[in-house]
Design an enzyme around this catalytic site. Structure first.
Site, short mmCIF file in Angstrom:
data_model
loop_
_atom_site.label_atom_id
_atom_site.label_comp_id
_atom_site.label_asym_id
_atom_site.label_seq_id
_atom_site.Cartn_x
_atom_site.Cartn_y
_atom_site.Cartn_z
N HIS A 67 0.81 -1.13 -0.09
CA HIS A 67 -0.02 -0.17 0.11
C HIS A 67 0.84 1.25 -0.10
O HIS A 67 0.40 2.20 -0.61
CB HIS A 67 -0.97 -0.14 1.01
CG HIS A 67 -0.47 0.15 2.72
ND1 HIS A 67 -0.12 -0.52 3.33
CD2 HIS A 67 -0.09 1.46 3.12
CE1 HIS A 67 0.41 0.12 4.58
NE2 HIS A 67 0.39 1.39 4.25
N ASP A 114 -0.40 -7.57 1.56
CA ASP A 114 0.37 -6.03 1.56
C ASP A 114 2.01 -6.28 1.64
O ASP A 114 2.59 -5.94 2.60
CB ASP A 114 -0.08 -5.45 2.83
CG ASP A 114 0.05 -3.93 2.82
OD1 ASP A 114 0.57 -3.49 1.85
OD2 ASP A 114 -0.20 -3.33 3.87
N GLY A 198 2.19 5.26 8.79
CA GLY A 198 3.38 5.29 7.71
C GLY A 198 4.47 4.52 8.47
O GLY A 198 5.62 4.64 7.82
N SER A 200 4.26 1.87 8.27
CA SER A 200 4.02 1.10 7.05
C SER A 200 5.10 0.57 6.47
O SER A 200 5.99 1.47 6.16
CB SER A 200 2.99 1.68 5.97
OG SER A 200 1.69 2.00 6.65
N GLY A 201 5.35 -0.56 6.09
CA GLY A 201 6.38 -1.10 5.44
C GLY A 201 7.64 -1.51 6.23
O GLY A 201 8.44 -2.20 5.64
#
Length: 269
Positions: A67, A114, A198, A200-201
């Site tokens: 995403h 994801d 964020g 995120s990842g």
């Protein structure tokens, strides 16, 4: 319907910056500053500034959440390795553009699968500040109660949009309650803490192995009730290895062709 929409919005982990634009970046809520360069596999994805994390899994590949790049032009994104303080242009930092993106059935509606791999335009120099992370075996599980480490750069809380410059980390615990199939989930017992917009990842590290990719939150960041969600890396290890092996094979074949050309060019008579 309203509840479903709210969860979808929270899944996206988007916040609005002080300049009015979308930002995919943020901080561990309730965490602490990491020892500088103690997480040498950590990557920062930047589009002018940090917006997502990632994990170096091969000198040419970074793993992150799908995403993070959904709808983005990857050619405008830079991958930064060897960073701790993003405010400084540290001598330890290595910066790369992205050559190619590999995805595996990502569903942007529910954030299933994801995960993406970013092939770098160049090869990371492995040293004390930049290293490749360990991945689990295919299908390897992490049991409830396992202590893990989450990490990232960004906002201090849901309300405070100030972005700390130094890498943050947080001890978290694997839970199975309220965790859907295909994900790993974590909570911080007796404390309102967790990943936020964020992170995120970024990696979830358990016993020195990257088992998860920061993916989503519910009920706000560090709700203290809803667990945080991570893509489960062990579901994708065979796919990851196949991508890397294809790259290695192509690189070796290219080197053989160049060697043959040189041999023909300088053939003694």
């Amino acid at each position: 319907m309203a509840s479903s929409l709210l969860e979808t919005l929270l899944f996206l982990l988007i916040s609005i910056s002080t300049h009015g634009g979308p930002v995919w970046g943020s901080k561990i809520v309730g965490g602490r500053t990491a020892v500088p360069h103690s997480r040498p596999y950590m990557a920062s994805l930047q589009r002018g500034s940090h917006f997502c994390g990632g994990t170096l899994i091969h000198p040419r590949f970074v793993m992150t959440a799908a995403h993070c790049l959904n709808g983005q032009n990857f050619q405008r994104i830079q991958v930064v390795l060897g960073a701790h303080n993003l405010r400084n242009r540290e001598r330890t930092q290595q910066r790369f553009q992205i050559q190619r993106v590999f995805e595996n059935g990502f569903n942007p509606q529910n954030l299933q699968n994801d995960i993406i791999l970013l092939q770098l335009e160049g090869t990371a120099t492995i040293n004390a500040n930049v290293q490749v992370a360990r991945l689990p075996g295919q299908g390897q599980n992490v049991v409830a109660g396992t202590q893990c480490l989450a990490m990232g750069w960004g906002q201090v809380s849901n309300s405070n949009r100030a972005i700390p410059t130094q890498l943050q980390e947080l001890n978290v615990t694997i839970v199975t309650q309220n965790c859907r199939t295909g994900n790993l989930c974590t909570l911080v017992p007796r404390r309102r803490a967790g990943i936020c917009f964020g992170d995120s990842g970024g990696p979830l590290v358990c016993n020195g192995v990257v088992h998860g990719i920061d993916s989503f939150v519910r009920g706000g960041c560090g709700s203290g009730f809803y667990p945080d969600g991570f893509a489960q890396v062990s579901r994708f290890v065979q796919w990851i290895n196949s991508i890397i092996q294809k790259h290695n094979y192509s690189a070796q074949r290219s080197r053989r062709k160049r060697a043959t050309w040189r041999e023909e060019l300088f053939l003694p008579v």
